[in-house]
Write an enzyme that holds these catalytic residues in place. Structure first.
Site, PDB file in Angstrom:
ATOM      1  N   TRP A  23       0.855  -1.176   0.000  1.00  0.00           N
ATOM      2  CA  TRP A  23       0.000   0.000   0.000  1.00  0.00           C
ATOM      3  C   TRP A  23       0.893   1.229   0.000  1.00  0.00           C
ATOM      4  CZ3 TRP A  23      -4.862   0.377  -1.196  1.00  0.00           C
ATOM      5  CH2 TRP A  23      -5.485   1.620  -1.079  1.00  0.00           C
ATOM      6  N   GLN A 195      -5.693  11.068   2.042  1.00  0.00           N
ATOM      7  CA  GLN A 195      -4.386  10.928   2.687  1.00  0.00           C
ATOM      8  C   GLN A 195      -3.859   9.496   2.485  1.00  0.00           C
ATOM      9  OE1 GLN A 195      -3.958   9.106   5.804  1.00  0.00           O
ATOM     10  NE2 GLN A 195      -1.825   9.701   6.106  1.00  0.00           N
ATOM     11  N   SER A 197      -3.011   6.830   4.045  1.00  0.00           N
ATOM     12  CA  SER A 197      -3.541   5.603   4.642  1.00  0.00           C
ATOM     13  C   SER A 197      -4.925   5.239   4.122  1.00  0.00           C
ATOM     14  CB  SER A 197      -3.601   5.742   6.165  1.00  0.00           C
ATOM     15  OG  SER A 197      -4.565   6.717   6.534  1.00  0.00           O
ATOM     16  N   LYS A 198      -5.623   6.186   3.493  1.00  0.00           N
ATOM     17  CA  LYS A 198      -7.013   5.957   3.097  1.00  0.00           C
ATOM     18  C   LYS A 198      -7.106   5.012   1.906  1.00  0.00           C
ATOM     19  CE  LYS A 198      -8.302   8.859   6.277  1.00  0.00           C
ATOM     20  NZ  LYS A 198      -7.004   9.342   6.778  1.00  0.00           N
ATOM     21  N   HIS A 199      -8.291   4.413   1.737  1.00  0.00           N
ATOM     22  CA  HIS A 199      -8.407   3.392   0.685  1.00  0.00           C
ATOM     23  C   HIS A 199      -8.628   3.969  -0.706  1.00  0.00           C
ATOM     24  CE1 HIS A 199     -12.199   4.158   2.474  1.00  0.00           C
ATOM     25  NE2 HIS A 199     -12.560   2.953   2.825  1.00  0.00           N
TER      26      HIS A 199
END
Length: 427
Positions: A23, A195, A197-199
């Site tokens: 990711w 941001q 970390s978002k999916h």
């Protein structure tokens, strides 16, 4: 805290090789799109990629308008400003959320009212909302947290009863659906974060969604140095040239625009999001069935009204009494060691959060003594938030759900291993 050195049950994992899916996800499509922007010379200021993404994201969320901004904090601030919320107004916010949800209320000189959460979803408790309403209340800001959805039926009914605005904080819920309606399309405004970390991510960025064209025009102006779009159609307006016709029709504001590079990444990422969400959902369902078989571990409630799931992190509740009173910090540390991935608590409750400290800025926030007292987060009691944070919360990054069913078996096996050998971890 020592790593479990117990054979049997859990295959050994070389954490240096990082066995979980990567990711963020990107590929040749992003490379081509970024080079296209680079060569175009149009790197910012409402370029074609941004306009393309706005249309795609509005269609994806089922709203008339989507407006890109610099991040998912400014989205909420702009929404509050556009709705006319400010000095003397109160906004109801869940006590368990990222600090920005409440901080944006202070940034428009309004007062955040922190209320407790439902223990089975970690989302704002509608009964606590009702208790917190006063003649000064102007809006509710529900947060769809981790894998759960706030009870939007109850919240919208309360808002209608008391004539309140609803701003959905959808930073964890890109693509989630409540009774067939996408997150961000139920309240007056939806706020999204892009941001890292978002999916759905471009490293940074955000989007505001709404069906209200007048409101969309105000929000679009607020993120673009106060310039209103020219013409009758917000979508059709050519905002890039800076020619607005009526030089007196402005709003005081600043520059909260994203770049074309970010928009290019978002266009490509949005194409992958439905399949990624479906994969995370299938693995979340499967992992929840495995966790239900382990005493002392409780998955977050999956509401039947949530017709499409969108996991941000995967979260569950831990009962130390079923693990020989193994402290939750040691449980999380052991799970982290076994899986080779960070295992966290939930967010700190806002009444005692190290990042939500408005009294550190008296020159900005001390409008008067009464306001100064009103924005002190320590005045709020949040017993459910505090218990969840201190004693029960376990959260892992959503990329864990992007693997296979075999990966979900590894997570469950790791928890079973800790359950079996909890006493050895007490040393």
């Amino acid at each position: 805290m020592k790593k479990l050195a117990i054979n049997g049950g859990l295959p050994s994992r070389d954490t240096n090789k990082n066995p979980w899916p990567k990711w963020p996800v990107w590929g040749k499509e992003e490379e081509v799109a970024l080079i296209e922007v680079l060569n175009s010379g149009v790197w910012s200021y409402n370029g074609p990629k941004e306009m393309e993404f706005n249309k795609l994201f509005a269609a994806y969320t089922g709203t008339k308008h989507a407006i890109c901004v610099v991040n998912g904090t400014i989205t909420m601030q702009i929404a509050l400003e556009a709705l006319g919320i400010g000095v003397g107004d109160e906004v109801i916010v869940p006590g368990l959320t990222w600090q920005a949800t409440a901080a944006t209320v202070i940034d428009v000189n309004a007062t955040p009212i922190l209320v407790d959460i439902c223990e089975d979803t970690w989302c704002i408790d509608p009964k606590e909302i009702e208790k917190a309403i006063t003649p000064r209340t102007k809006a509710i800001m529900p947060v769809h947290l981790y894998g759960a959805f706030a009870d939007m039926d109850a919240i919208m009914a309360i808002a209608k009863k008391h004539n309140l605005y609803v701003i959905e904080d959808c930073a964890h819920k890109h693509g989630g659906e409540w009774k067939g309606k996408k997150a961000g399309s139920i309240g007056n405004v939806g706020s999204f974060s892009f941001q890292l970390s978002k999916h759905l991510t471009a490293g940074e960025g955000g989007s505001i969604t709404t069906d209200d064209t007048d409101l969309a025009e105000k929000m679009d102006a607020l993120r673009n140095v106060g310039r209103r779009p020219e013409g009758d159609s917000l979508i059709g307006a050519d905002k890039g040239i800076g020619d607005y016709g009526d030089d007196g029709n402005f709003i005081q504001s600043g520059n909260y625009r994203i770049t074309e590079f970010q928009a290019a990444i978002l266009v490509e990422g949005l194409k992958r999001l439905p399949d990624q969400n479906a994969n995370r959902d299938a693995n979340g369902v499967y992992l929840n069935t495995l966790l239900k078989e382990i005493e002392g571990v409780t998955p977050l409630k999956r509401d039947d009204r949530e017709t499409k799931k969108a996991y941000f992190n995967f979260a569950f509740r831990y009962d130390s009494s079923k693990f020989k009173n193994l402290p939750i910090e040691r449980f999380r540390s052991a799970l982290e060691s076994e899986l080779g991935i960070i295992v966290d608590a939930c967010y700190e409750p806002l009444n005692n959060c190290s990042l939500y400290v408005p009294h550190t800025k008296p020159s900005r926030h001390k409008l008067n003594d009464a306001y100064w007292k009103a924005i002190d987060p320590k005045r709020f009691s949040l017993p459910v938030c505090e218990r969840i944070f201190k004693e029960e919360s376990v959260c892992v990054h959503h990329k864990v759900l992007m693997g296979t069913k075999a990966d979900m078996d590894l997570v469950a096996d790791a928890i079973k291993k800790i359950y079996t050998h909890a006493e050895e971890l007490m040393d």
